[in-house]
Design a protein around this motif. Structure first.
Motif, PDB file in Angstrom:
ATOM      1  N   ASP A   1      -1.443  70.307  66.801  1.00  0.00           N
ATOM      2  CA  ASP A   1      -0.685  71.413  67.392  1.00  0.00           C
ATOM      3  C   ASP A   1       0.075  71.004  68.645  1.00  0.00           C
ATOM      4  N   PHE A   2      -0.313  69.905  69.273  1.00  0.00           N
ATOM      5  CA  PHE A   2       0.322  69.544  70.534  1.00  0.00           C
ATOM      6  C   PHE A   2       1.771  69.113  70.337  1.00  0.00           C
ATOM      7  N   LYS A   3       2.085  68.555  69.169  1.00  0.00           N
ATOM      8  CA  LYS A   3       3.449  68.086  68.948  1.00  0.00           C
ATOM      9  C   LYS A   3       4.436  69.241  68.824  1.00  0.00           C
ATOM     10  N   SER A   4       3.943  70.450  68.517  1.00  0.00           N
ATOM     11  CA  SER A   4       4.837  71.579  68.279  1.00  0.00           C
ATOM     12  C   SER A   4       4.641  72.705  69.286  1.00  0.00           C
ATOM     13  N   VAL A   5       4.050  72.381  70.427  1.00  0.00           N
ATOM     14  CA  VAL A   5       3.704  73.437  71.377  1.00  0.00           C
ATOM     15  C   VAL A   5       4.936  74.173  71.887  1.00  0.00           C
ATOM     16  N   GLU A   6       6.041  73.462  72.093  1.00  0.00           N
ATOM     17  CA  GLU A   6       7.242  74.110  72.611  1.00  0.00           C
ATOM     18  C   GLU A   6       7.817  75.096  71.601  1.00  0.00           C
ATOM     19  N   GLY A   7       7.941  74.671  70.344  1.00  0.00           N
ATOM     20  CA  GLY A   7       8.457  75.570  69.317  1.00  0.00           C
ATOM     21  C   GLY A   7       7.526  76.735  69.054  1.00  0.00           C
ATOM     22  N   ASP A   8       6.201  76.479  69.039  1.00  0.00           N
ATOM     23  CA  ASP A   8       5.228  77.559  68.846  1.00  0.00           C
ATOM     24  C   ASP A   8       5.360  78.603  69.940  1.00  0.00           C
TER      25      ASP A   8
ATOM     26  N   GLY B   1       6.457  82.504  69.358  1.00  0.00           N
ATOM     27  CA  GLY B   1       5.326  83.412  69.474  1.00  0.00           C
ATOM     28  C   GLY B   1       4.120  83.069  68.628  1.00  0.00           C
ATOM     29  N   LEU B   2       3.996  81.822  68.159  1.00  0.00           N
ATOM     30  CA  LEU B   2       2.825  81.408  67.389  1.00  0.00           C
ATOM     31  C   LEU B   2       1.683  81.066  68.338  1.00  0.00           C
ATOM     32  N   LYS B   3       0.494  81.597  68.039  1.00  0.00           N
ATOM     33  CA  LYS B   3      -0.626  81.458  68.962  1.00  0.00           C
ATOM     34  C   LYS B   3      -1.502  80.257  68.607  1.00  0.00           C
ATOM     35  N   SER B   4      -0.936  79.074  68.698  1.00  0.00           N
ATOM     36  CA  SER B   4      -1.757  77.875  68.568  1.00  0.00           C
ATOM     37  C   SER B   4      -2.634  77.767  69.808  1.00  0.00           C
ATOM     38  N   LEU B   5      -3.701  76.987  69.725  1.00  0.00           N
ATOM     39  CA  LEU B   5      -4.613  76.904  70.874  1.00  0.00           C
ATOM     40  C   LEU B   5      -3.943  76.306  72.104  1.00  0.00           C
ATOM     41  N   PRO B   6      -3.079  75.286  71.997  1.00  0.00           N
ATOM     42  CA  PRO B   6      -2.383  74.825  73.203  1.00  0.00           C
ATOM     43  C   PRO B   6      -1.507  75.901  73.834  1.00  0.00           C
ATOM     44  N   VAL B   7      -0.935  76.788  73.028  1.00  0.00           N
ATOM     45  CA  VAL B   7      -0.150  77.891  73.571  1.00  0.00           C
ATOM     46  C   VAL B   7      -1.069  78.931  74.205  1.00  0.00           C
ATOM     47  N   MET B   8      -2.187  79.256  73.558  1.00  0.00           N
ATOM     48  CA  MET B   8      -3.088  80.295  74.041  1.00  0.00           C
ATOM     49  C   MET B   8      -3.804  79.906  75.327  1.00  0.00           C
ATOM     50  N   PHE B   9      -4.283  78.657  75.383  1.00  0.00           N
ATOM     51  CA  PHE B   9      -5.141  78.254  76.486  1.00  0.00           C
ATOM     52  C   PHE B   9      -4.497  77.258  77.449  1.00  0.00           C
ATOM     53  N   GLY B  10      -3.332  76.762  77.102  1.00  0.00           N
ATOM     54  CA  GLY B  10      -2.718  75.716  77.897  1.00  0.00           C
ATOM     55  C   GLY B  10      -3.114  74.352  77.368  1.00  0.00           C
ATOM     56  N   VAL B  11      -2.321  73.368  77.684  1.00  0.00           N
ATOM     57  CA  VAL B  11      -2.506  72.032  77.128  1.00  0.00           C
ATOM     58  C   VAL B  11      -3.841  71.427  77.527  1.00  0.00           C
ATOM     59  N   THR B  12      -4.200  71.514  78.795  1.00  0.00           N
ATOM     60  CA  THR B  12      -5.423  70.864  79.270  1.00  0.00           C
ATOM     61  C   THR B  12      -6.672  71.484  78.659  1.00  0.00           C
ATOM     62  N   THR B  13      -6.772  72.809  78.690  1.00  0.00           N
ATOM     63  CA  THR B  13      -7.948  73.482  78.137  1.00  0.00           C
ATOM     64  C   THR B  13      -8.053  73.258  76.637  1.00  0.00           C
ATOM     65  N   ALA B  14      -6.925  73.332  75.932  1.00  0.00           N
ATOM     66  CA  ALA B  14      -6.940  73.100  74.490  1.00  0.00           C
ATOM     67  C   ALA B  14      -7.385  71.677  74.161  1.00  0.00           C
TER      68      ALA B  14
ATOM     69  N   LEU C   1      -7.233  62.969  76.638  1.00  0.00           N
ATOM     70  CA  LEU C   1      -7.438  63.890  77.748  1.00  0.00           C
ATOM     71  C   LEU C   1      -6.486  63.620  78.911  1.00  0.00           C
ATOM     72  N   ARG C   2      -5.996  62.410  79.010  1.00  0.00           N
ATOM     73  CA  ARG C   2      -5.089  62.073  80.113  1.00  0.00           C
ATOM     74  C   ARG C   2      -3.678  62.607  79.872  1.00  0.00           C
ATOM     75  N   ASP C   3      -3.225  62.596  78.609  1.00  0.00           N
ATOM     76  CA  ASP C   3      -1.888  63.107  78.304  1.00  0.00           C
ATOM     77  C   ASP C   3      -1.805  63.425  76.811  1.00  0.00           C
ATOM     78  N   PRO C   4      -2.307  64.597  76.407  1.00  0.00           N
ATOM     79  CA  PRO C   4      -2.344  64.931  74.976  1.00  0.00           C
ATOM     80  C   PRO C   4      -0.969  65.045  74.331  1.00  0.00           C
ATOM     81  N   LEU C   5       0.049  65.410  75.096  1.00  0.00           N
ATOM     82  CA  LEU C   5       1.387  65.530  74.524  1.00  0.00           C
ATOM     83  C   LEU C   5       1.980  64.167  74.187  1.00  0.00           C
ATOM     84  N   GLU C   6       1.725  63.203  75.021  1.00  0.00           N
ATOM     85  CA  GLU C   6       2.291  61.869  74.841  1.00  0.00           C
ATOM     86  C   GLU C   6       1.432  60.994  73.940  1.00  0.00           C
TER      87      GLU C   6
END
Length: 333
Positions: free
Chosen positions: A228-235, A239-252, A299-304
């Motif tokens: 889900d992290f690769k598509s967090v911006e589009g989600d 309005g798609l409620k993926s966990l990175p969108v719901m809780f933020g990148v770090t918490t997810a 955990l250091r950079d899930p997006l990258e």
């Protein structure tokens, strides 16, 4: 993720060597380039071959847990047909359906994908979906008949899995809009469904195997969150409620690694409790390198580092699945 970061990521993708970008595109890995003209390669891109591997491996684990697999020519051919069912056909169907209904998100996150880039028409995509679905169900039926099933277990798994794949991606249910439910549905599809299929092919599928693999699928939930992290911006934009969108990148990211580790530890502990001590110890030890790579990369950079983390850590997770299957087969579960 800001627009600046998105633009920077796209620029990095465009700087990749052309051969590397085409290979990534063909396999379905993030970070590719548009421009493919072969319709067969485009169709293969829709099916994301890189995603077939866990499902094929799940069949191997199910065959192991049955306790009945032996290296005869007949069994090898049956296993190969089952891998074709779980990988290219049913996973290919699932990925193509997802590409169809995610085309607006992909236009934001991965505009080089076949549909948003205009490389293939929607009619051609729909024809591919129906072909893969019908071929998969037909092969499942053939496998049931080949092993003499009175109840068409493998066919039912194929039909149920294809339905789950459809409602995961398609409206109105579109399970992926629900972060928890959608992510678990994806995780169970990667672990439980192919495991059940491999087990049913060579043995009798029972409730113990069903429940254990559904528990194991919570580790698959963690793996699904990684995707889900690769598509967090589009989600977020759609309005798609993926966990990175719901809780933020770090918490997810923390939810992801806790799910991956905790349920593997639980399965390893269960194996010890049924006196499969060696296998249980191996499963528990295989969690250690995964934790190491989680700290080093994810955990250091899930997006990258999502792809780098999966490439480093997932081999240890899938090895643990195999040893679990061997343990259950040895124990006669």
């Amino acid at each position: 993720m800001s627009d600046t970061n998105t633009t920077s990521s796209q620029n990095q993708i465009s700087k990749q060597p052309a051969s590397n970008a085409k290979a990534r595109q063909l396999l379905g890995i993030r970070g590719a380039a548009a421009g493919e003209t072969s319709i067969w390669k485009i169709r293969l891109q829709l099916m994301k071959p890189i995603t077939w591997i866990p499902l094929i491996w799940g069949v191997v684990c199910g065959a192991a847990s049955s306790g009945n697999f032996s290296w005869t020519l007949e069994n090898t051919l049956l296993a190969a047909a089952c891998m074709l069912l779980s990988g290219p056909l049913m996973t290919g169907y699932t990925q193509t359906v997802n590409e169809l209904f995610d085309r607006e998100i992909d236009a934001i996150n991965e505009p080089y994908r076949p549909i948003p880039s205009g490389a293939i028409s929607l009619t051609q995509v729909k024809v591919q979906i129906f072909f893969l679905l019908l071929a998969g169900i037909a092969l499942a039926y053939g496998l049931d008949r080949a092993v003499g099933h009175e109840f068409l277990t493998i066919t039912c798994i194929a039909i149920g899995g294809s339905f789950l794949a459809y409602i995961y991606s398609a409206p109105p249910l579109k399970l992926k809009q629900n972060g928890w439910l959608g992510t678990y549905a994806l995780g169970s599809s990667y672990i439980a469904l192919p495991w059940w299929t491999g087990h049913a092919l060579f043995g009798d599928l029972n409730w113990t195997i069903v429940i254990l693999t559904l528990i194991y699928s919570f580790a698959g939930l963690g793996i699904a969150i990684v995707n889900d992290f690769k598509s967090v911006e589009g989600d977020r934009q759609l309005g798609l409620k993926s966990l990175p969108v719901m809780f933020g990148v770090t918490t997810a990211a923390w939810i992801c690694v806790v799910a991956i580790d905790l349920f593997q530890i639980g399965i390893g502990s269960y194996l010890v409790s049924i006196r499969e001590n060696l296998y249980g110890a191996i499963v528990l030890l295989l969690v250690i390198p995964q934790i190491t790579f989680q700290d080093m990369y994810f955990l250091r950079d899930p997006l990258e580092n999502d792809v780098k983390y999966q490439a480093s850590a997932q081999p240890f997770l899938v090895l643990g699945m195999l040893f679990t299957g061997l343990a259950l087969g040895h124990a006669g579960i």
